[in-house]
Design a protein around this motif. Structure first.
Motif, PDB file in Angstrom:
ATOM      1  N   LYS A  88       0.822  -1.209   0.000  1.00 51.08           N
ATOM      2  CA  LYS A  88       0.000   0.000   0.000  1.00 51.08           C
ATOM      3  C   LYS A  88       0.857   1.260   0.000  1.00 51.08           C
ATOM      4  O   LYS A  88       0.565   2.229  -0.706  1.00 51.08           O
ATOM      5  CB  LYS A  88      -0.922   0.001   1.217  1.00 51.08           C
ATOM      6  N   HIS A  89       1.933   1.267   0.780  1.00 49.68           N
ATOM      7  CA  HIS A  89       2.707   2.499   0.980  1.00 49.68           C
ATOM      8  C   HIS A  89       3.966   2.601   0.116  1.00 49.68           C
ATOM      9  O   HIS A  89       4.505   3.701  -0.043  1.00 49.68           O
ATOM     10  CB  HIS A  89       3.095   2.622   2.459  1.00 49.68           C
ATOM     11  N   SER A 110      20.332  -0.648  10.124  1.00 46.28           N
ATOM     12  CA  SER A 110      19.245  -1.469  10.639  1.00 46.28           C
ATOM     13  C   SER A 110      18.508  -0.734  11.749  1.00 46.28           C
ATOM     14  O   SER A 110      19.116  -0.200  12.670  1.00 46.28           O
ATOM     15  CB  SER A 110      19.809  -2.794  11.169  1.00 46.28           C
ATOM     16  N   GLY A 111      17.199  -0.702  11.636  1.00 46.58           N
ATOM     17  CA  GLY A 111      16.406   0.014  12.631  1.00 46.58           C
ATOM     18  C   GLY A 111      16.574   1.518  12.523  1.00 46.58           C
ATOM     19  O   GLY A 111      16.759   2.209  13.522  1.00 46.58           O
ATOM     20  N   ALA A 112      16.508   2.043  11.311  1.00 47.33           N
ATOM     21  CA  ALA A 112      16.708   3.480  11.085  1.00 47.33           C
ATOM     22  C   ALA A 112      15.561   4.291  11.689  1.00 47.33           C
ATOM     23  O   ALA A 112      14.421   3.817  11.771  1.00 47.33           O
ATOM     24  CB  ALA A 112      16.821   3.771   9.595  1.00 47.33           C
ATOM     25  N   SER A 113      15.864   5.523  12.100  1.00 47.14           N
ATOM     26  CA  SER A 113      14.836   6.369  12.714  1.00 47.14           C
ATOM     27  C   SER A 113      14.724   7.748  12.075  1.00 47.14           C
ATOM     28  O   SER A 113      13.847   8.523  12.450  1.00 47.14           O
ATOM     29  CB  SER A 113      15.126   6.542  14.218  1.00 47.14           C
ATOM     30  N   ASP A 114      15.588   8.053  11.114  1.00 48.01           N
ATOM     31  CA  ASP A 114      15.560   9.370  10.469  1.00 48.01           C
ATOM     32  C   ASP A 114      15.118   9.222   9.015  1.00 48.01           C
ATOM     33  O   ASP A 114      15.888   8.745   8.168  1.00 48.01           O
ATOM     34  CB  ASP A 114      16.946  10.011  10.525  1.00 48.01           C
ATOM     35  N   PRO A 115      13.891   9.618   8.657  1.00 45.69           N
ATOM     36  CA  PRO A 115      13.430   9.494   7.273  1.00 45.69           C
ATOM     37  C   PRO A 115      14.299  10.251   6.283  1.00 45.69           C
ATOM     38  O   PRO A 115      14.432   9.836   5.122  1.00 45.69           O
ATOM     39  CB  PRO A 115      12.009  10.072   7.329  1.00 45.69           C
ATOM     40  N   MET A 120       8.629   6.721   7.160  1.00 50.41           N
ATOM     41  CA  MET A 120       9.770   6.398   6.305  1.00 50.41           C
ATOM     42  C   MET A 120       9.331   6.239   4.855  1.00 50.41           C
ATOM     43  O   MET A 120       9.954   6.757   3.928  1.00 50.41           O
ATOM     44  CB  MET A 120      10.451   5.115   6.784  1.00 50.41           C
ATOM     45  N   ALA A 121       8.242   5.490   4.664  1.00 46.61           N
ATOM     46  CA  ALA A 121       7.769   5.204   3.309  1.00 46.61           C
ATOM     47  C   ALA A 121       7.359   6.477   2.583  1.00 46.61           C
ATOM     48  O   ALA A 121       7.581   6.613   1.367  1.00 46.61           O
ATOM     49  CB  ALA A 121       6.608   4.223   3.368  1.00 46.61           C
ATOM     50  N   ALA A 122       6.764   7.421   3.293  1.00 46.63           N
ATOM     51  CA  ALA A 122       6.326   8.668   2.663  1.00 46.63           C
ATOM     52  C   ALA A 122       7.515   9.451   2.117  1.00 46.63           C
ATOM     53  O   ALA A 122       7.497   9.926   0.973  1.00 46.63           O
ATOM     54  CB  ALA A 122       5.539   9.510   3.669  1.00 46.63           C
ATOM     55  N   VAL A 123       8.575   9.566   2.923  1.00 50.09           N
ATOM     56  CA  VAL A 123       9.765  10.307   2.480  1.00 50.09           C
ATOM     57  C   VAL A 123      10.467   9.562   1.356  1.00 50.09           C
ATOM     58  O   VAL A 123      10.853  10.148   0.335  1.00 50.09           O
ATOM     59  CB  VAL A 123      10.728  10.528   3.660  1.00 50.09           C
ATOM     60  N   LEU A 124      10.632   8.250   1.527  1.00 52.78           N
ATOM     61  CA  LEU A 124      11.309   7.463   0.496  1.00 52.78           C
ATOM     62  C   LEU A 124      10.530   7.474  -0.811  1.00 52.78           C
ATOM     63  O   LEU A 124      11.112   7.654  -1.894  1.00 52.78           O
ATOM     64  CB  LEU A 124      11.491   6.023   0.986  1.00 52.78           C
ATOM     65  N   GLY A 125       9.212   7.298  -0.734  1.00 58.90           N
ATOM     66  CA  GLY A 125       8.394   7.280  -1.942  1.00 58.90           C
ATOM     67  C   GLY A 125       8.494   8.572  -2.730  1.00 58.90           C
ATOM     68  O   GLY A 125       8.636   8.557  -3.963  1.00 58.90           O
ATOM     69  N   ARG A 126       8.438   9.714  -2.043  1.00 56.67           N
ATOM     70  CA  ARG A 126       8.559  11.006  -2.728  1.00 56.67           C
ATOM     71  C   ARG A 126       9.931  11.171  -3.354  1.00 56.67           C
ATOM     72  O   ARG A 126      10.062  11.661  -4.492  1.00 56.67           O
ATOM     73  CB  ARG A 126       8.280  12.149  -1.748  1.00 56.67           C
ATOM     74  N   ALA A 127      10.972  10.754  -2.624  1.00 57.44           N
ATOM     75  CA  ALA A 127      12.326  10.883  -3.141  1.00 57.44           C
ATOM     76  C   ALA A 127      12.514  10.035  -4.398  1.00 57.44           C
ATOM     77  O   ALA A 127      13.130  10.488  -5.384  1.00 57.44           O
ATOM     78  CB  ALA A 127      13.341  10.478  -2.074  1.00 57.44           C
TER      79      ALA A 127
END
Length: 447
Positions: free
Chosen positions: A90-91, A233-238, A279-286
Motif C-alpha cells: 500500500k505504501h 538497521s532500525g533506522a529512525s531518520d526518514p 519512512m515510506a512517505a519520504v522514500l516514496g517522494r524521493a
C-alpha cells in the motif's frame, strides 16, 4: 514457479511487481481491500497466540518431565507477516521487497513471502542454498554482501544467482576472475547515524570514490547494473533515505557518462514497523523525484516483516530470594531457560529490550494477558554462568513467580534465534508453533 528469465529486462522482473490483484492476496484478503485487512484488530491475533502458548505449557510439568521438555519455544503468527506485506504494498508500490534472510531464516516465513512474490536478500552460501531449496528462482535473490567469500562466489556462479553488491576495487578483481557475468550493484556510503545498528562503518563506497570504481568496472568489462545503499538497521531518520536517494542519483549519472545503462536501485533495509509510514512517505517522494518509472526499485526489509510475528515463552528454572534487612524489602532473581547467549541475543546485538509478561503460574495457570497493579520487584537472568546473561535488570509484577512458572515476550522475531549459540551446552534449537490470524496462509506454506 517464477517465470523464466527473458531477454527484455522489464519482462524478466514482471513477476516480482507488487500488484494489488496478486492471486494470493485475493485468496487471503477476506476483509475486502488491503487497507481494512491491515487494520484487523490485534486482540484476535493475541488471543490466538495466547491459546497456542497456554496449550503448550499446560502439557508440561517441569517437576516431572523429560529433560528439555520445558525448553523455551516460539509461537509465530504468519498472519502478521502477511499483514505487513499488505501494508508494504500500500505504501511503497514501486518497491519490491527482498526479505533479509539473516533477520530470521524461518522456513515458513520464507515460504509465505516467496508465495507473495517477494525477492530475498542473502549474505552467505547457506542463506542462498536455503532459499533455492524452497523453489525460489535465482533471479529473485540478491547476494547483498559487498565482501564475499571466494568459494561462496563460485557457488553463486554455478547457481546463476547473478545479482550482487560491491563497494571496493579488490572485490571487482575477485568478481572478474570468478564471475565476470555477474550483475553488479555499487553499494554507496550513507549517513546511518540515526540507526540502531550502523553498517556504513563497514560497508559502502564514499561518493568521492564512486566514479573511480565505475571506471575500473568499465575497464574490466564488468556489468554494473545498479546502485545500492543501506541507511542502517532500525533506522529512525526518514531524511537519511532522502539523502541516500540523492547520492544514488548522482552515481547513476556518473555511470551513464561512462556508458553504463543502470536499471536498478536497491534502497536496502532499515524499516521498522513503528515508523514505517513516515519512512515510506519520504522514500516514496524521493524515488518519484529522482528516478523515472522505468527504473526498478528493490529493498531489503527484515525486522519489518518478522519482529512482531514471533512470541517466545520461557520457563523459570530457578529463583533466588534477595532480602535487605535494613530496608525491610525483598526481591527476587528469576533464572530462565533462555538468555542473551540464546534467543535473547537481540539484547546484545540488536539493542532490543524485551518486556517480560506473565504467561502462567501455579496459582494462575491462565495468566496470559493478566494485568494488575505492579508490586513485586524482580531481575531476570538467562541460564548460563556468565554474569552478562541478564534479560531485564529490573522488572515488577503483581504475581509471585516461582520455579516452574512461565513468562512470555512479544516482538521476538528479529535477530533472535538466528544468532543463538550453544554456550554452556544449552540448546540453540527451539520449537516454533505456527498459527495464522489471517485465513489461507497456513495452506500457502503447506500446513
Amino acid at each position: 514457479m517464477a517465470k523464466s528469465v527473458g531477454h527484455d529486462y522489464n519482462e524478466e522482473f514482471d513477476y516480482l511487481s507488487l500488484k494489488t490483484n496478486h492471486p494470493l492476496s485475493e485468496a487471503l484478503d477476506t476483509h475486502g481491500d488491503g487497507e481494512s485487512l491491515a487494520k484487523v484488530g490485534s486482540a484476535p491475533a493475541r488471543e490466538l497466540i495466547g491459546a497456542a502458548l497456554n496449550k503448550r505449557v499446560q502439557g508440561v510439568d517441569p517437576h516431572d518431565c523429560e529433560a528439555g521438555a520445558e525448553d523455551a519455544f516460539f509461537v509465530a503468527d504468519l498472519g502478521e507477516v502477511y499483514r505487513q506485506h499488505v501494508r508494504w504494498t500500500k505504501h511503497l508500490k514501486r518497491v519490491t521487497p527482498h526479505f533479509a534472510v539473516k533477520c530470521n531464516p524461518d522456513p515458513m516465513v520464507i515460504r509465505l513471502l516467496a508465495a507473495l512474490g517477494t525477492g530475498f536478500d542473502c549474505a552467505s552460501k547457506a542463506e542462498i542454498e536455503q532459499v533455492l531449496s524452497l523453489g525460489v528462482h535465482p533471479s529473485r535473490i540478491i547476494y547483498a554482501q559487498p565482501c564475499k567469500t571466494t568459494s561462496y562466489l563460485r557457488y553463486t556462479a554455478k547457481q546463476n544467482v547473478t545479482q550482487m553488491t560491491f563497494d571496493n576495487s579488490d572485490e571487482l578483481y575477485k568478481i572478474k576472475q570468478i564471475f565476470p557475468h555477474a550483475e553488479l550493484y555499487l553499494r554507496i556510503f550513507t549517513d546511518d547515524s540515526a540507526s540502531m545498528c550502523r553498517l556504513s562503518q563497514k560497508f559502502g563506497a564514499r561518493m568521492e570514490n564512486t566514479k573511480q570504481l565505475l571506471t575500473l568496472a568499465k575497464t574490466l568489462g564488468l556489468n554494473v547494473a545498479g546502485v545500492a545503499f543501506h541507511v542502517g538497521s532500525g533506522a529512525s531518520d526518514p531524511e537519511a533515505f532522502l539523502r541516500a536517494v540523492r547520492d544514488a542519483r548522482a552515481v547513476f549519472d556518473q555511470a551513464a557518462e561512462l556508458g553504463f545503462n543502470l536499471h536498478t536501485l536497491d534502497v536496502g533495509g532499515g524499516f521498522c514497523s513503528e515508523t514505517f509510514e513516515d519512512m515510506a512517505a519520504v522514500l516514496g517522494r524521493a524515488l518519484d523525484d529522482y528516478f523515472p518509472p522505468h527504473i526498478r526499485i528493490i529493498a531489503e526489509p527484515g525486522r519489518y516483516y518478522t519482529s512482531s510475528a514471533f512470541t517466545i515463552a520461557c520457563n523459570v528454572i530457578a529463583r533466588r530470594t534477595v532480602e535487605d534487612p535494613e530496608a525491610g524489602s525483598k526481591s527476587y532473581m528469576l533464572y530462565l531457560n533462555d538468555g542473551v547467549y540464546g534467543n535473547f541475543s537481540s539484547i546484545m546485538f540488536d539493542h532490543q529490550h524485551p518486556v517480560p509478561q506473565v504467561l502462567s503460574t501455579k496459582r494462575k495457570p491462565d495468566g496470559y494477558k493478566y494485568c494488575t497493579d505492579l508490586a513485586i520487584e524482580y531481575s531476570i537472568w538467562g541460564p548460563t554462568c556468565d554474569g552478562i546473561d541478564c534479560i531485564a535488570p529490573k522488572w515488577t509484577s503483581a504475581e509471585t513467580l516461582d520455579i516452574g512458572d512461565w513468562l512470555y515476550f512479544e516482538d521476538m522475531g528479529a535477530y533472535t534465534k538466528c544468532s543463538a549459540t550453544r554456550f554452556n551446552g544449552f540448546t540453540d534449537q527451539h520449537d516454533t508453533i505456527y498459527v495464522s490470524s489471517e485465513p489461507g496462509t497456513m495452506e500457502v506454506v503447506g500446513m
